[in-house]
Design a protein around this motif. Structure first.
Motif, PDB file in Angstrom:
ATOM      1  N   ASP A 236       0.841  -1.193   0.000  1.00  0.00           N
ATOM      2  CA  ASP A 236       0.000   0.000   0.000  1.00  0.00           C
ATOM      3  C   ASP A 236       0.874   1.239   0.000  1.00  0.00           C
ATOM      4  O   ASP A 236       1.852   1.319   0.763  1.00  0.00           O
ATOM      5  N   GLN A 237       0.534   2.216  -0.845  1.00  0.00           N
ATOM      6  CA  GLN A 237       1.294   3.458  -0.956  1.00  0.00           C
ATOM      7  C   GLN A 237       0.326   4.627  -1.101  1.00  0.00           C
ATOM      8  O   GLN A 237      -0.740   4.497  -1.703  1.00  0.00           O
ATOM      9  N   THR A 238       0.726   5.773  -0.538  1.00  0.00           N
ATOM     10  CA  THR A 238      -0.037   7.012  -0.708  1.00  0.00           C
ATOM     11  C   THR A 238       0.860   8.053  -1.354  1.00  0.00           C
ATOM     12  O   THR A 238       2.018   8.208  -0.967  1.00  0.00           O
ATOM     13  N   ALA A 239       0.336   8.764  -2.354  1.00  0.00           N
ATOM     14  CA  ALA A 239       1.128   9.762  -3.079  1.00  0.00           C
ATOM     15  C   ALA A 239       0.329  11.048  -3.224  1.00  0.00           C
ATOM     16  O   ALA A 239      -0.880  11.020  -3.448  1.00  0.00           O
ATOM     17  N   PHE A 240       1.013  12.186  -3.053  1.00  0.00           N
ATOM     18  CA  PHE A 240       0.414  13.508  -3.202  1.00  0.00           C
ATOM     19  C   PHE A 240       1.051  14.199  -4.402  1.00  0.00           C
ATOM     20  O   PHE A 240       2.264  14.125  -4.600  1.00  0.00           O
ATOM     21  N   SER A 241       0.246  14.899  -5.184  1.00  0.00           N
ATOM     22  CA  SER A 241       0.755  15.570  -6.377  1.00  0.00           C
ATOM     23  C   SER A 241       0.179  16.982  -6.475  1.00  0.00           C
ATOM     24  O   SER A 241      -0.906  17.178  -7.027  1.00  0.00           O
TER      25      SER A 241
ATOM     26  N   ASP B   5       7.166   0.304  -5.943  1.00  0.00           N
ATOM     27  CA  ASP B   5       6.656   1.558  -5.414  1.00  0.00           C
ATOM     28  C   ASP B   5       6.456   2.563  -6.550  1.00  0.00           C
ATOM     29  O   ASP B   5       7.067   2.439  -7.617  1.00  0.00           O
ATOM     30  N   PRO B   6       5.631   3.597  -6.326  1.00  0.00           N
ATOM     31  CA  PRO B   6       5.477   4.636  -7.361  1.00  0.00           C
ATOM     32  C   PRO B   6       6.793   5.401  -7.574  1.00  0.00           C
ATOM     33  O   PRO B   6       7.561   5.620  -6.636  1.00  0.00           O
ATOM     34  N   GLU B   7       7.052   5.783  -8.817  1.00  0.00           N
ATOM     35  CA  GLU B   7       8.155   6.688  -9.103  1.00  0.00           C
ATOM     36  C   GLU B   7       7.707   8.117  -8.779  1.00  0.00           C
ATOM     37  O   GLU B   7       6.544   8.469  -8.978  1.00  0.00           O
ATOM     38  N   LYS B   8       8.634   8.933  -8.275  1.00  0.00           N
ATOM     39  CA  LYS B   8       8.292  10.289  -7.855  1.00  0.00           C
ATOM     40  C   LYS B   8       9.079  11.297  -8.687  1.00  0.00           C
ATOM     41  O   LYS B   8      10.245  11.078  -9.003  1.00  0.00           O
ATOM     42  N   ALA B   9       8.427  12.435  -9.000  1.00  0.00           N
ATOM     43  CA  ALA B   9       9.055  13.407  -9.894  1.00  0.00           C
ATOM     44  C   ALA B   9       8.790  14.831  -9.432  1.00  0.00           C
ATOM     45  O   ALA B   9       7.720  15.144  -8.896  1.00  0.00           O
TER      46      ALA B   9
ATOM     47  N   PHE C 218       3.941  11.843  -9.430  1.00  0.00           N
ATOM     48  CA  PHE C 218       4.274  10.439  -9.240  1.00  0.00           C
ATOM     49  C   PHE C 218       3.808   9.662 -10.448  1.00  0.00           C
ATOM     50  O   PHE C 218       2.994  10.134 -11.247  1.00  0.00           O
ATOM     51  N   SER C 219       4.337   8.492 -10.620  1.00  0.00           N
ATOM     52  CA  SER C 219       3.897   7.570 -11.660  1.00  0.00           C
ATOM     53  C   SER C 219       3.805   6.185 -11.044  1.00  0.00           C
ATOM     54  O   SER C 219       4.814   5.632 -10.579  1.00  0.00           O
TER      55      SER C 219
END
Length: 490
Positions: free
Chosen positions: A252-257, A303-307, A281-282
């Protein structure tokens, strides 16, 4: 062999002045034989460092019509649009899709003696199902004198990947000096060869729950600002079934953009200056991996890639919109990148960091009625800043970045009157600079040459009917394209 059938019906139904429905579907039936991709050895030193050695076998496919693969695809999207008020509209979207791969897939793997390359094959049996449900509220209203164009929404996305493919096995060897292959390219021979491999029994599911908000605010008639935020919760689950039990993992992962932007028009509706920043993120989908020899296939989650991305540019619309041009500069830093495992062509590793910066130019012109010109140019400078220790990519251009320079051009003219009215002619092409599918200090680099493709077309249009005859690659050039430590021919 490449046979396909494509059908894409679309339906729009207007229930009343406030409510309408749109349904789009895509149905594709495809049966083909894949020309094997060439993977270059990324774990040992290369004796050859360019593609010239493969020119002699360019026209050989190293496969047969007996070893085909079917890829049926079905996609459906249904939308409901409801006008809530003069300022707000509700948009509800439901999408679903199914993609299948059933049949034989093979690849070539380059050894280091400069002549022999191995030919591996597997029988794929994969299915991917997707479901997406989206609810948007779209607003266009004023607070005081400030115009707001707002989108508020929720999104649910589910993807399920089932894999029951066989393992990979050595089908034969190809010698480069004479183009001969030791492979027996019959279905029965391949089935007997694959019968001794293990069969993957893996299922991976990912769910994404998203919420987002975006507002474009007109501060003055010539100055506007944009602010947006997207939050995604990724829930991953994979099950690998093996003899005597099964193994289940969760991820499980949480990402903010967040994203911010400004647009200023020194000359209203003619010249615009823009800039934006995004922390994004991707999501990296699960992938099938295996041991270096192709055994023990399973599905691996990442995991998601972050940019972090920054962009600045200028856009012009001149001569009563007959000329539109955009020039921009960007800088992108991506971390947690998925990279090719230098010791295993069947595996991927995560943890890299890459910086990319460059310029992009596009131009669209309509000098006179019926004459259209479209052209674009991009230059990209990319470098690996972090890697898995000892992988050999640090400070070099990532192999997935492709050519540094790309250029495209297309011009067409359609007669607007006279006896030739409706007849048209077009000409253009694409250019790509050289690139390296292998670029590693441990094993060396492998360069694919630059290429230019020239294309042309003849057309005739009358009311609702258009007929186009297109000729691609007029000069019949041999072209090699790149992938992760790989090359294919076109």
């Amino acid at each position: 062999m490449n046979k396909s059938f494509y059908f894409a019906p679309s339906l729009k139904f207007i229930a009343n002045e406030k409510l309408s429905f749109i349904v789009n579907t895509e149905i594709l039936q495809r049966k083909s034989v894949n020309a094997p991709m060439l993977f270059l050895s990324g774990s040992t030193a290369l004796l050859d460092n360019n593609i010239d050695v493969f020119e002699k076998i360019y026209k050989k496919s190293f496969t047969s019509n007996n070893l085909s693969i079917e890829n049926p695809t079905f996609n459906l999207q249904a939308q409901a649009l409801y006008k809530l008020s003069d300022a707000w509209t509700s948009q509800t979207v439901f999408s679903t899709g199914k993609t299948t791969a059933d049949g034989y897939y093979s690849y070539l793997y380059g050894s280091t003696d400069g002549n022999a390359i191995n030919h591996y094959i597997s029988r794929l049996n994969n299915e991917t199902r997707t479901i997406d449900i989206q609810q948007n509220f779209i607003g266009d209203f004023k607070i005081g004198k400030l115009r707001n164009r707002v989108v508020v929404g929720l999104d649910y996305f589910n993807t399920n990947l089932r894999n029951n493919a066989t393992g990979w096995n050595l089908l034969g060897q190809v010698t480069l000096d004479d183009g001969l292959s030791t492979a027996v390219l019959s279905q029965s021979a391949v089935d007997n060869l694959l019968a001794v491999t293990s069969v993957s029994n893996t299922e991976a599911e990912q769910e994404t729950y998203s919420a987002y908000f975006s507002d474009v605010l007109n501060l003055t008639p010539t100055l506007s600002a944009m602010v947006s935020l997207r939050v995604d919760l990724f829930k991953g689950n994979e099950v690998y079934v093996f003899q005597g039990g099964d193994d289940e993992t969760n991820d499980d992962q949480t990402a903010f953009s967040p994203k911010f932007g400004l647009v200023y028009q020194p000359i209203k509706d003619k010249l615009s200056l823009f800039t934006n920043y995004m922390n994004g993120f991707s999501n990296t989908s699960p992938q099938e991996v295996s041991d270096a020899d192709g055994t023990n296939p399973t599905i691996k989650s990442f995991d998601p890639e972050k940019a972090n991305q920054f962009e600045v540019g200028v856009k012009a619309n001149l001569f009563k919109n007959k000329l539109s041009a955009t020039v921009s500069y960007y800088n992108i830093n991506v971390s947690n990148i998925l990279m090719q495992d230098p010791d295993n062509v069947n595996n991927a590793i995560q943890g890299g960091e890459v910086e990319s910066k460059g310029i992009e130019l596009s131009l669209i012109a309509n000098p006179v009625a019926g004459w259209n010109i479209i052209t674009g140019f991009s230059h990209n400078n990319s470098e690996v800043l972090e890697e898995t220790e000892g992988a050999g990519y640090l400070g070099l251009r990532p192999v997935e970045s492709g050519p540094e320079d790309l250029f495209n051009f297309w011009t067409s003219y359609t007669a607007q009157s006279g006896s030739l009215k409706g007849f048209g002619v077009g000409f253009g092409g694409n250019y790509a600079s050289e690139n390296k599918p292998i670029n590693n200090t441990n094993v060396g680099s492998y360069e694919l040459p630059s290429y230019t493709i020239l294309n042309s077309s003849l057309s005739y249009s009358e009311e609702k009917v258009t007929v186009i005859l297109k000729l691609d690659n007029i000069a019949n050039k041999n072209i090699f394209r790149m992938g992760y430590s790989s090359a294919s021919k076109t």
